[in-house]
Motif scaffolding. Structure first.
Motif, mmCIF file in Angstrom:
data_model
loop_
_atom_site.group_PDB
_atom_site.id
_atom_site.type_symbol
_atom_site.label_atom_id
_atom_site.label_comp_id
_atom_site.label_asym_id
_atom_site.label_seq_id
_atom_site.Cartn_x
_atom_site.Cartn_y
_atom_site.Cartn_z
ATOM 1 N N THR A 1 32.125 23.502 26.712
ATOM 2 C CA THR A 1 32.949 23.106 25.573
ATOM 3 C C THR A 1 32.991 21.598 25.419
ATOM 4 N N ASN A 2 33.542 21.162 24.290
ATOM 5 C CA ASN A 2 33.786 19.750 24.004
ATOM 6 C C ASN A 2 32.520 18.951 23.703
ATOM 7 N N PHE A 3 31.513 19.575 23.105
ATOM 8 C CA PHE A 3 30.406 18.820 22.549
ATOM 9 C C PHE A 3 30.897 18.102 21.300
ATOM 10 N N LEU A 4 30.372 16.918 21.063
ATOM 11 C CA LEU A 4 30.734 16.196 19.846
ATOM 12 C C LEU A 4 30.282 16.954 18.600
ATOM 13 N N SER A 5 29.188 17.689 18.726
ATOM 14 C CA SER A 5 28.655 18.402 17.565
ATOM 15 C C SER A 5 29.363 19.726 17.300
ATOM 16 N N ASP A 6 30.364 20.080 18.099
ATOM 17 C CA ASP A 6 31.043 21.365 17.920
ATOM 18 C C ASP A 6 31.702 21.485 16.542
ATOM 19 N N ASN A 7 32.186 20.372 15.996
ATOM 20 C CA ASN A 7 32.817 20.472 14.674
ATOM 21 C C ASN A 7 31.792 20.823 13.597
ATOM 22 N N LEU A 8 30.550 20.358 13.771
ATOM 23 C CA LEU A 8 29.484 20.747 12.844
ATOM 24 C C LEU A 8 29.103 22.208 13.040
ATOM 25 N N VAL A 9 29.135 22.650 14.292
ATOM 26 C CA VAL A 9 28.845 24.057 14.589
ATOM 27 C C VAL A 9 29.868 24.952 13.895
ATOM 28 N N ASN A 10 31.131 24.556 13.947
ATOM 29 C CA ASN A 10 32.187 25.335 13.283
ATOM 30 C C ASN A 10 31.948 25.431 11.779
ATOM 31 N N LEU A 11 31.488 24.326 11.189
ATOM 32 C CA LEU A 11 31.187 24.333 9.756
ATOM 33 C C LEU A 11 30.032 25.285 9.442
ATOM 34 N N ILE A 12 29.037 25.291 10.311
ATOM 35 C CA ILE A 12 27.888 26.177 10.126
ATOM 36 C C ILE A 12 28.326 27.634 10.188
ATOM 37 N N GLU A 13 29.169 27.951 11.170
ATOM 38 C CA GLU A 13 29.637 29.329 11.318
ATOM 39 C C GLU A 13 30.463 29.775 10.111
ATOM 40 N N LYS A 14 31.318 28.882 9.624
ATOM 41 C CA LYS A 14 32.157 29.224 8.476
ATOM 42 C C LYS A 14 31.345 29.384 7.189
ATOM 43 N N ASN A 15 30.208 28.711 7.136
ATOM 44 C CA ASN A 15 29.392 28.733 5.915
ATOM 45 C C ASN A 15 28.048 29.419 6.145
ATOM 46 N N LYS B 1 19.734 22.477 31.358
ATOM 47 C CA LYS B 1 19.340 22.912 32.688
ATOM 48 C C LYS B 1 19.787 24.339 32.972
ATOM 49 N N LYS B 2 21.030 24.654 32.599
ATOM 50 C CA LYS B 2 21.604 25.938 32.970
ATOM 51 C C LYS B 2 21.542 26.976 31.860
ATOM 52 N N GLY B 3 21.331 26.499 30.626
ATOM 53 C CA GLY B 3 21.301 27.431 29.513
ATOM 54 C C GLY B 3 22.663 27.976 29.169
ATOM 55 N N ILE B 4 23.711 27.323 29.620
ATOM 56 C CA ILE B 4 25.070 27.794 29.367
ATOM 57 C C ILE B 4 25.822 26.712 28.620
ATOM 58 N N HIS B 5 26.434 27.089 27.532
ATOM 59 C CA HIS B 5 27.160 26.119 26.716
ATOM 60 C C HIS B 5 28.475 25.719 27.369
ATOM 61 N N TRP C 1 32.461 6.580 25.276
ATOM 62 C CA TRP C 1 32.712 7.558 26.338
ATOM 63 C C TRP C 1 32.505 8.982 25.836
ATOM 64 N N ALA C 2 32.922 9.238 24.610
ATOM 65 C CA ALA C 2 32.747 10.576 24.038
ATOM 66 C C ALA C 2 31.260 10.929 23.942
ATOM 67 N N ILE C 3 30.442 9.963 23.549
ATOM 68 C CA ILE C 3 29.001 10.186 23.463
ATOM 69 C C ILE C 3 28.419 10.451 24.848
ATOM 70 N N ILE C 4 28.823 9.652 25.826
ATOM 71 C CA ILE C 4 28.329 9.822 27.194
ATOM 72 C C ILE C 4 28.706 11.203 27.728
ATOM 73 N N ASP C 5 29.957 11.603 27.525
ATOM 74 C CA ASP C 5 30.426 12.908 28.021
ATOM 75 C C ASP C 5 29.653 14.047 27.365
ATOM 76 N N SER C 6 29.469 13.935 26.059
ATOM 77 C CA SER C 6 28.765 14.991 25.341
ATOM 78 C C SER C 6 27.297 15.047 25.758
ATOM 79 N N PHE C 7 26.711 13.880 26.011
ATOM 80 C CA PHE C 7 25.317 13.835 26.446
ATOM 81 C C PHE C 7 25.159 14.508 27.808
ATOM 82 N N LYS C 8 26.104 14.249 28.717
ATOM 83 C CA LYS C 8 26.052 14.877 30.039
ATOM 84 C C LYS C 8 26.162 16.396 29.923
ATOM 85 N N LEU C 9 27.018 16.861 29.017
ATOM 86 C CA LEU C 9 27.148 18.293 28.792
ATOM 87 C C LEU C 9 25.849 18.886 28.252
ATOM 88 N N SER C 10 25.205 18.130 27.373
ATOM 89 C CA SER C 10 23.967 18.641 26.775
ATOM 90 C C SER C 10 22.865 18.738 27.810
#
Length: 333
Positions: free
Chosen positions: A190-204, A184-188, A170-179
């Motif tokens: 929240t709650n993408f599965l990859s957000d935790n990786l994004v946070n790591l990128i920002e911190k590093n 389509k809208k160009g607007i991010h 379900w988490a994958i399906i939800d994140s896929f729908k958000l993506s």
């Protein structure tokens, strides 16, 4: 009917006694010389899901009259457990279906029926409409995470096991729908599965920046970058990483990308950079973001693999837009 102990032999009518067979005390007929085995009764239940709502029936008869439960019942002689589950589903809830998986097997001791073995299956609906049968007074879909208290503990256990098994899917399906929405809208959102990786990128970001600088100052595809001071290059790559982070967080829309990178293209052209160099530098930015994300560990779970691939898709979308508008900036000068 409440399960009772056997008093007389069903074959000869003689009163049964208790006798040990090995270490187990069992009912025994002295005339027939026959032990009687009291085995658990097989019970079947079906989980039918629709829009993450589970089908429940309200019981008409004892035990637990008026309580909600999964469509459930006893398996009959001569039918398989699977067939029994589909039969009970049709009889109690009016739904036809096919079994897709075994969800749970549980043992319980019931005051009314004695020992029971619950077999719970996930069933996909193929026909019928929800309609309370002879053993039910109502049938209704409930949100899977907000079901009423169920009559049978084994039903509760099966639903919990079902949710646990579906959570990552379900988490994958939800994140896929958000993506898809994001694309389509160009607007991010929240709650993408990859957000935790994004946070790591920002911190590093500083680590990624230095790796990019080492690459861009030695790469044959970016000769003009080798003439710039490291401090200036650091500011430039951190600006790009900042733009990328803002887009991922929803503070940056497509219009912002268009304005920023058109101006960047115009500026780099005035500075004497070839377009191919600027595009190569952007490509190296994307490369080092992606390599850093991969360096955070080998992902063996399906959800982790999806999380990484989702981030890769988001990186591609952003940098493809950036490259497009940089090129537009060069054309307009």
């Amino acid at each position: 009917m409440l399960k009772r102990k056997r008093i007389y032999c069903p074959y000869c009518g003689v009163k049964v006694i208790l006798k040990k067979e090995g270490d187990t005390l069992r009912e025994y007929c002295t005339d027939c010389r026959l032990f009687f085995y009291n085995n658990p009764l097989p019970v079947v239940s079906a989980i039918v899901l629709k829009d993450r709502k589970v089908l429940l029936v309200k019981r008409k008869n004892a035990p637990y009259r008026g309580k909600w439960c999964l469509p459930s019942g006893f398996s009959e002689i001569g039918e398989s457990i699977e067939d029994a589950s589909l039969r009970e589903l049709k009889e109690e809830a009016g739904i036809e279906g096919v079994i897709t998986s075994l969800v749970d097997v549980d043992w319980t001791k019931n005051y009314y029926y004695g020992d029971l073995i619950f077999h719970t299956f996930e069933v996909e609906q193929t026909g019928g409409t929800p309609l309370a049968g002879d053993d039910a007074i109502d049938v209704k879909y409930f949100p899977i995470h907000k079901t009423p208290k169920l009559a049978f503990k084994s039903n509760t256990k099966a639903v919990e096991a079902f949710i646990k098994g579906k959570t990552e899917f379900w988490a994958i399906i939800d994140s896929f729908k958000l993506s898809i929405n994001e694309k389509k809208k160009g607007i991010h959102k929240t709650n993408f599965l990859s957000d935790n990786l994004v946070n790591l990128i920002e911190k590093n970001a500083h680590i990624i920046a230095h790796r990019w600088i080492n690459d861009v100052t030695t790469n044959k595809s970016t000769p003009h970058y080798q003439k710039f001071k490291i401090d200036l290059l650091y500011v430039r790559i951190m600006t790009v990483l900042s733009q990328f982070g803002k887009w991922l967080e929803g503070d940056y829309i497509n219009k912002d990308i268009q304005i920023f990178y058109r101006k960047l293209g115009q500026k780099r052209k005035k500075e004497g950079f070839d377009l191919s160099e600027v595009l190569s530098a952007l490509s190296l930015s994307r490369k080092h973001i992606w390599e850093f994300a991969l360096s955070q560990g080998i992902h063996s779970k399906t959800i982790d693999i999806y999380r990484t691939l989702e981030l890769e898709r988001r990186i591609v979308i952003f940098f493809d837009k950036a490259a497009h508008y940089v090129s537009k900036g060069y054309e307009e000068n």
